[in-house]
Design a protein around this motif. Structure first.
Motif, PDB file in Angstrom:
ATOM      1  N   CYS A 111     -69.014 -75.881-115.992  1.00  0.00           N
ATOM      2  CA  CYS A 111     -67.774 -75.891-115.225  1.00  0.00           C
ATOM      3  C   CYS A 111     -67.028 -74.789-114.679  1.00  0.00           C
ATOM      4  O   CYS A 111     -67.322 -73.741-115.403  1.00  0.00           O
ATOM      5  N   CYS A 154     -63.981 -80.469-112.851  1.00  0.00           N
ATOM      6  CA  CYS A 154     -64.355 -80.484-114.209  1.00  0.00           C
ATOM      7  C   CYS A 154     -63.181 -81.565-114.917  1.00  0.00           C
ATOM      8  O   CYS A 154     -61.993 -81.268-114.894  1.00  0.00           O
ATOM      9  N   THR A 183     -68.214 -79.653-125.857  1.00  0.00           N
ATOM     10  CA  THR A 183     -67.879 -78.706-124.778  1.00  0.00           C
ATOM     11  C   THR A 183     -67.960 -77.405-125.416  1.00  0.00           C
ATOM     12  O   THR A 183     -67.469 -77.156-126.605  1.00  0.00           O
ATOM     13  N   ARG A 190     -64.681 -89.279-119.128  1.00  0.00           N
ATOM     14  CA  ARG A 190     -64.743 -88.104-120.253  1.00  0.00           C
ATOM     15  C   ARG A 190     -65.165 -88.446-121.747  1.00  0.00           C
ATOM     16  O   ARG A 190     -65.551 -87.787-122.455  1.00  0.00           O
ATOM     17  N   VAL A 202     -68.596 -87.070-122.447  1.00  0.00           N
ATOM     18  CA  VAL A 202     -69.104 -85.755-122.954  1.00  0.00           C
ATOM     19  C   VAL A 202     -69.389 -85.774-124.625  1.00  0.00           C
ATOM     20  O   VAL A 202     -68.449 -86.156-125.205  1.00  0.00           O
ATOM     21  N   HIS A 259     -68.987 -75.340-120.833  1.00  0.00           N
ATOM     22  CA  HIS A 259     -70.260 -76.104-120.509  1.00  0.00           C
ATOM     23  C   HIS A 259     -69.904 -77.508-121.270  1.00  0.00           C
ATOM     24  O   HIS A 259     -69.304 -77.408-122.284  1.00  0.00           O
ATOM     25  N   HIS A 260     -70.481 -78.545-120.681  1.00  0.00           N
ATOM     26  CA  HIS A 260     -70.333 -79.686-121.148  1.00  0.00           C
ATOM     27  C   HIS A 260     -71.629 -80.644-121.413  1.00  0.00           C
ATOM     28  O   HIS A 260     -72.480 -80.318-120.603  1.00  0.00           O
ATOM     29  N   TYR A 305     -74.084 -83.891-122.413  1.00  0.00           N
ATOM     30  CA  TYR A 305     -74.448 -85.206-122.326  1.00  0.00           C
ATOM     31  C   TYR A 305     -75.510 -85.682-122.641  1.00  0.00           C
ATOM     32  O   TYR A 305     -76.697 -84.905-122.518  1.00  0.00           O
TER      33      TYR A 305
END
Length: 155
Positions: A141, A152, A72, A66, A69, A3-4, A6
């Motif tokens: 992802c 991803c 993660t 990127r 992000v 998982h990311h 944001y």
């Protein structure tokens, strides 16, 4: 699966620029279209992938830079914990007293953990003072359930 996270905060007027928050149509305007329409299409096609604005569809965070992000995680519980920390951090600035309710915020975190475990994405938004807006999202992802074609960008 991982998982990311944001996070975006900014003026509500900028958040409301919906054309920049949705991907451009897969096909450009046909030949002979009005110059303004072609110019707007080009603008959106160039800006959408690089803009820090939250996309209308959460999965599209995956095509953003990127650098956006914020974290993660392999485990859904860790990603939900990050959401909880951000909610606690911003809660004093929430415009609505209802949104500041700690019991409600804890329910949001628990619900997020369940959704992430199932492979879904999570997206929350809150109005802040002055009118500003806070957008928090965690995207799943490998692959993304909402849009498996999106690759991803961060392993």
């Amino acid at each position: 699966m991982h998982h990311h996270g944001y996070l975006w905060t900014g003026p509500k007027e900028r958040f409301d620029q919906e054309a920049l928050r949705r991907p451009p149509h897969p096909e450009p305007p046909p030949v002979g279209s009005k110059h303004e329409l072609i110019q707007r299409y080009r603008e959106v096609a160039a800006e959408f992938p690089t803009s820090d604005l939250p996309p209308l569809e959460t999965a599209y965070w995956l095509i953003k830079p990127r650098s956006l992000v914020r974290g993660t995680w392999e485990e859904a519980k860790e990603a939900a914990s990050w959401l909880g920390e951000r909610l606690a951090e911003y809660a004093p600035r929430f415009a609505s007293e209802r949104d500041r309710d700690t019991t409600r915020l804890a329910r949001l975190v628990n619900t997020a953990a369940e959704r992430l475990r199932s492979g879904a994405d999570v997206s929350y938004g809150f109005y802040l003072e002055r009118p500003s807006y806070l957008s928090l999202a965690v995207v799943t992802c490998s692959p993304n359930r909402a849009n498996a074609e999106l690759v991803c960008s961060v392993a």
